[in-house]
Design a protein around this motif. Sequence first.
Motif, mmCIF file in Angstrom:
data_model
loop_
_atom_site.group_PDB
_atom_site.id
_atom_site.type_symbol
_atom_site.label_atom_id
_atom_site.label_comp_id
_atom_site.label_asym_id
_atom_site.label_seq_id
_atom_site.Cartn_x
_atom_site.Cartn_y
_atom_site.Cartn_z
ATOM 1 N N ALA A 1 -97.469 82.142 -31.546
ATOM 2 C CA ALA A 1 -96.835 81.965 -32.857
ATOM 3 C C ALA A 1 -95.403 81.459 -32.719
ATOM 4 N N GLY A 2 -95.060 80.996 -31.542
ATOM 5 C CA GLY A 2 -93.731 80.441 -31.292
ATOM 6 C C GLY A 2 -92.875 81.287 -30.391
ATOM 7 N N TYR A 3 -93.332 82.504 -30.064
ATOM 8 C CA TYR A 3 -92.492 83.407 -29.293
ATOM 9 C C TYR A 3 -92.576 83.174 -27.794
ATOM 10 N N TYR A 4 -93.377 82.198 -27.348
ATOM 11 C CA TYR A 4 -93.250 81.797 -25.946
ATOM 12 C C TYR A 4 -91.867 81.203 -25.698
ATOM 13 N N HIS A 5 -91.209 80.707 -26.757
ATOM 14 C CA HIS A 5 -89.821 80.247 -26.647
ATOM 15 C C HIS A 5 -88.848 81.413 -26.509
ATOM 16 N N HIS A 6 -89.202 82.562 -27.079
ATOM 17 C CA HIS A 6 -88.263 83.687 -27.200
ATOM 18 C C HIS A 6 -88.996 84.980 -26.858
ATOM 19 N N GLU A 7 -89.585 85.020 -25.671
ATOM 20 C CA GLU A 7 -90.462 86.144 -25.330
ATOM 21 C C GLU A 7 -89.730 87.478 -25.379
#
Length: 390
Positions: A92-98
């Motif tokens: 959901a996009g949190y691979y950018h901001h794990e």
Amino acid sequence: MALPDDPLTITATRHWLVYIPFDSPIVWGSGKRAGSTRLIVEVTTASGLKGYGETIALLDFVPVVLEKVVLPLALGRSVADVERLHRHVLGAGYYHHERAVVMALAAVEMAMWDALGKHARLPLHALLGGAYRREIELAAYLFVADPKPCAETAARFRDNGYTTFKVKIGHDERSDIALMEGVRRVVGDAPLRADVNGAWSPGTARRQLEKLRGLDLAYVEQPLVLHDIAGHAELRQAQTVPIAIDEGAYTLGDVGNIVRAGAADVILLDPHEEGGIWQCVKAAGVAEAAGIPVTLHSGGELGLSQAAYLHLAASIPNMNIAIDTEYYYHSADIVTEPFAIRDGRLSVPQGPGLSVVPDLDALERFVSSKVIGAYLDPDRPGWFAEKPKY
């Protein structure tokens, strides 16, 4: 997602932000804490089972990510679907901001395991491979910046049967040595750890560890800033005190990088910072393959998380050294039967799931309207921790 009519489908959730005061404030190089802010999650399945999870809530984004991202993705999913939930949240996009999502994710994932264990009528450790050990040693964790009171606190822990000790240092260059020397005199030849919280520069680390060499430290934890994996690898080669990494080992990817770089002799794991119990098990396996022992970081666990810690420590073979805890500093708990530590040890629970029951009245009583911070000191306006500090 869950299959149609799956009794393990999550049909409802609710959560509480709670704050439990400590009996007295604790001091560390990154701030001052008067208690623990924790996020508690309840999931209800189609069959009526309820599972509970807990996570650390140090910063304001944790409840927001839980409410906006993790809970909506958990609804309609089987409680057995922990790996796909983790990957879905990252996707959901949190691979950018794990690191911004792991704490919120951990609370839901823990509740899923709790519900799954209740459904199977098995304790959590049985779902993770079984109880490799049935008693867990807890470290005496010392958060006192003054050497004399710190040594006195260590003596009280020693007299209560604790056999491993850990000291928060990183306040200033001189007190590092005085704190460790004072505690070593009190605890004899017991395993002794130092936790720097990234306060040292590489040069300072070499100098301080040379001064501490005669104390036979079990390890020094996070001597350098969290992102300096190369620096930790070099520090391992430059001197003989074992190096442990904590803040730099949040995620499975972090642990992989640490192992590849040869940067640590010990790795501290935390299911709340890994993104869940299963991610913690996987990270421990990566370390095990490299011959590296692991232990558990403490961020102020209450009864739900303390239970999860015991199941993890029971089932992970290379978690063969004392785990950290701050459990004994709390003035209250949010489970119906709080843990009673004896001789610095706890037995592994044997009930289904987490093996503890939340006290719903206590959850309501300790509800907090905000995250109460741990990284500043209200007695020193304008002060903040610098990394590295010296």
